[in-house]
Structure formats: C-alpha cells, structure tokens
Design an enzyme around this catalytic site. Structure first.
Site, PDB file in Angstrom:
ATOM      1  N   LYS A 196       0.862  -1.179   0.000  1.00 31.06           N
ATOM      2  CA  LYS A 196       0.000   0.000   0.000  1.00 31.06           C
ATOM      3  C   LYS A 196       0.898   1.228   0.000  1.00 31.06           C
ATOM      4  O   LYS A 196       1.657   1.467   0.939  1.00 31.06           O
ATOM      5  CB  LYS A 196      -0.914   0.010   1.220  1.00 31.06           C
ATOM      6  CG  LYS A 196      -1.861   1.208   1.256  1.00 31.06           C
ATOM      7  CD  LYS A 196      -2.775   1.147   2.469  1.00 31.06           C
ATOM      8  CE  LYS A 196      -3.732   2.319   2.507  1.00 31.06           C
ATOM      9  NZ  LYS A 196      -4.636   2.267   3.684  1.00 31.06           N
ATOM     10  N   LYS A 254      -2.110  -1.533  -3.748  1.00 31.86           N
ATOM     11  CA  LYS A 254      -2.982  -0.358  -3.722  1.00 31.86           C
ATOM     12  C   LYS A 254      -2.118   0.892  -3.852  1.00 31.86           C
ATOM     13  O   LYS A 254      -1.131   1.001  -3.135  1.00 31.86           O
ATOM     14  CB  LYS A 254      -3.771  -0.327  -2.403  1.00 31.86           C
ATOM     15  CG  LYS A 254      -4.749   0.822  -2.274  1.00 31.86           C
ATOM     16  CD  LYS A 254      -5.472   0.773  -0.936  1.00 31.86           C
ATOM     17  CE  LYS A 254      -6.462   1.904  -0.798  1.00 31.86           C
ATOM     18  NZ  LYS A 254      -7.159   1.912   0.507  1.00 31.86           N
ATOM     19  N   TYR A 319     -14.842   0.657  -7.145  1.00 35.10           N
ATOM     20  CA  TYR A 319     -16.105   1.371  -7.052  1.00 35.10           C
ATOM     21  C   TYR A 319     -16.891   1.269  -8.349  1.00 35.10           C
ATOM     22  O   TYR A 319     -18.075   1.608  -8.391  1.00 35.10           O
ATOM     23  CB  TYR A 319     -15.842   2.838  -6.700  1.00 35.10           C
ATOM     24  CG  TYR A 319     -15.030   2.984  -5.440  1.00 35.10           C
ATOM     25  CD1 TYR A 319     -15.604   2.772  -4.188  1.00 35.10           C
ATOM     26  CD2 TYR A 319     -13.661   3.280  -5.488  1.00 35.10           C
ATOM     27  CE1 TYR A 319     -14.859   2.876  -3.027  1.00 35.10           C
ATOM     28  CE2 TYR A 319     -12.914   3.380  -4.329  1.00 35.10           C
ATOM     29  CZ  TYR A 319     -13.508   3.179  -3.111  1.00 35.10           C
ATOM     30  OH  TYR A 319     -12.760   3.261  -1.955  1.00 35.10           O
TER      31      TYR A 319
END
Length: 329
Positions: A196, A254, A319
């Site tokens: 991340k 990510k 999303y």
C-alpha cells in the site's frame, strides 16, 4: 512469416476477437467497497465520488441484495464513525455492538453466502486520522498491532469471512493470525494490504469516511512513515513475501493503475491470490473527465479494469464493480 502468418485474421470481427480474447472480466473478479453510516434511510452521495454513497444499515441490506442478484459475491466494509466516538486508542473499533460489527451481521443476515471482508485500521476511529496510536508525534507500531488483532477478532466473531488490515504496520499479519488461531477462528481469512503506497489518489476516500490526518504540528502530517514510498519496487516484493510468511491468504497492491508493474512482479513472485484496489481517486478522475465529455466513461472503465486483471490481479476492489457487471451482463 508474412504473408503466411497474418495476425489480423484473428481480429476480423467481434465474434472472432471474443473467441481468442486472453483476459475476460466476470462478476467473480470483484470486491465491492461499501461505506456504512449510522441512521435510517440514509443514502448520502459522496461529493468527490459521484454516484457512490454512504449507506445506513437498512439501505446496506438493499444494496447487498442487488449486488448478489448481479452476481457480485464479495463486499469490503468501511464505516464512518461519529467524531464523539473517536479517540487515540481505537476503543470504539473493539465495540461488539459497533457500527462495523452490526454491518457485518446485517450483510450476513440478508445474504449469508456473501463474502464479507472488513477494513482493519484505526484511521476511521482515530481522533488524529492516522492508522495507528500516536505518542510523542509518532505512530506506534507494536501498540497498534495489539489493537488491530483485537479488532480483527471482533470482526471474526461478528461473522466476517476475511479481515483486511490496511494499516501497513510491521508484523501486524502475524499478530492477527496468531490471535485468530488462538481463539478458534482458523477459517477466517486475511487479505493483507501488502504493498500500500503513500499515494495522492486517496483523497475522495478520506472525504467519504472523514478520516484524513488532522492538521497539527504535534502529529505526522501524512502517512509516509508507514505507507510505502511510491518510488520503490523491490520493497513491495519484500513486504508481500513477509505478509505471506506471517499468515496472509490474499495479498493486495494499492492503488491500481499507477502500480501495474508492481502487480505483475508480485503475481510472478507469489502463489496466493493477488488483489488490486482501484482507489477513489482513480474513480473520481474518470467520473470528472466523463462529465466534461472528454472521455467515453464505459469504454475507459472497461479498459482500466481489463488492464488491472491483465497485469495479474486475481481480485479487484473497485467502485466501478456494479457498473462494469451491469455493462458486461
């Protein structure tokens, strides 16, 4: 040798192209992030994430039912915590009747087969907006790990299938796995945010949860002491291999699009599923460009998702998940 070998023969029409296509997108590829808030009848659009919403538990039920009908089988839950419940210890994160715990039960009650993944980090519960406990201007690693492990156990007790530590503390996967095993939750999975990066693409997400670091001279102004430097590649491999050694079942990169080289390298280096999080900034950029008429929303959305899977993603938290599945169905 040309002209005996003409590659264009396999591109002559859509039927032929689809027959030989190497990367196929399906509902099974997706994890759907969902934002949960207190209240009833709440479906609150996030200003920086058009057409994405904060949902109260009753609307969470409706959303999960719709996702299941579309063939989407996994959700990743995030909660927006009231400011009065935030502190520097993560106390509310361990509340057996907290919003996250109730959200887990809500999903499991309405669609028992849905895979429930949960965010494990302290920033939604922190008065400082950081992923760990703060002391003397520093984020404490080991003290934070102890709370993250208890938080994960609380989620497992509530019914979570997979806990997803997103904090980037050293050694937290070992602490979580050890406590889960000791308490009899050997079947609870861990999806580690292994690589991340300290990215500028997280802004809309922090708007959604009101979880940005507080602007104060007494605490770190950003998360660069624990999230990775985006100039580093080899470090991502080390982090990921360590997480697997500590007990991670799934590893994650990510953000997504700017890190596809990392996705491919990790995919080549490990033998566990690799997840990619297509983050809020990536979502918001396409929405804004499409609204201006500068890009074809659906075409670019599918191209981005395909690129992430082509790079090696086994799972994609996005999303766009519902929009993509409606389009391909």
């Amino acid at each position: 040798m040309y002209p005996l070998r003409r590659n264009r023969r396999l591109r002559t029409n859509e039927s032929m192209r689809s027959l030989v296509r190497e990367t196929i997108i399906s509902p099974n590829d997706f994890i759907v992030p969902l934002f949960v808030v207190e209240g009833k009848g709440v479906k609150e659009e996030i200003a920086s994430m058009p057409n994405y919403y904060r949902l109260s538990l009753d609307n969470l039920q409706k959303e999960v039912k719709e996702l299941w009908k579309l063939g989407l089988k996994s959700v990743l839950l995030f909660v927006k915590v009231d400011d009065k419940l935030k502190d520097n210890s993560g106390k509310e994160a361990l509340n057996a009747d907290g919003l996250m715990q109730r959200a887990i039960k809500t999903v499991k009650n309405v669609v028992p087969e849905m895979i429930v993944m949960t965010d494990v980090a302290l920033d939604p519960f922190s008065e400082y907006g950081h992923d760990g406990i703060i002391s003397e201007g520093k984020v404490l690693n080991d003290d934070t790990n102890a709370v993250l492990a208890e938080m994960s156990l609380s989620h497992a007790i509530a019914g979570a299938d997979v806990v997803a530590p997103s904090d980037m503390m050293d050694g937290r996967i070992f602490e979580i796995r050890t406590l889960l095993e000791d308490e009899g939750f050997c079947d609870t999975g861990i999806m580690a945010y292994s690589a991340k990066y300290a990215s500028a693409f997280y802004g809309p997400f922090r708007d959604a949860l009101d979880s940005a670091p507080v602007d104060s001279k007494d605490i770190p102004k950003d998360k660069k002491t624990y999230q990775m430097d985006y100039g580093n590649r080899e470090e991502a491999i080390r982090e990921t291999l360590m997480d697997i050694d500590e007990g991670a079942d799934i590893v994650m990169v990510k953000p997504g699009l700017c890190y596809l080289d990392i996705v491919r390298e990790i995919k080549d280096a490990v033998n566990v599923p690799v997840a990619v999080y297509q983050v809020s900034g990536e979502y918001a950029m396409l929405k804004a460009a499409a609204e201006k008429g500068w890009l074809d929303h659906d075409a670019v959305m599918l191209e981005q998702i395909t690129a992430i899977k082509r790079a090696g993603a086994s799972l994609i938290a996005s999303y766009f998940a519902k929009d993509v599945v409606k389009l391909i169905n």
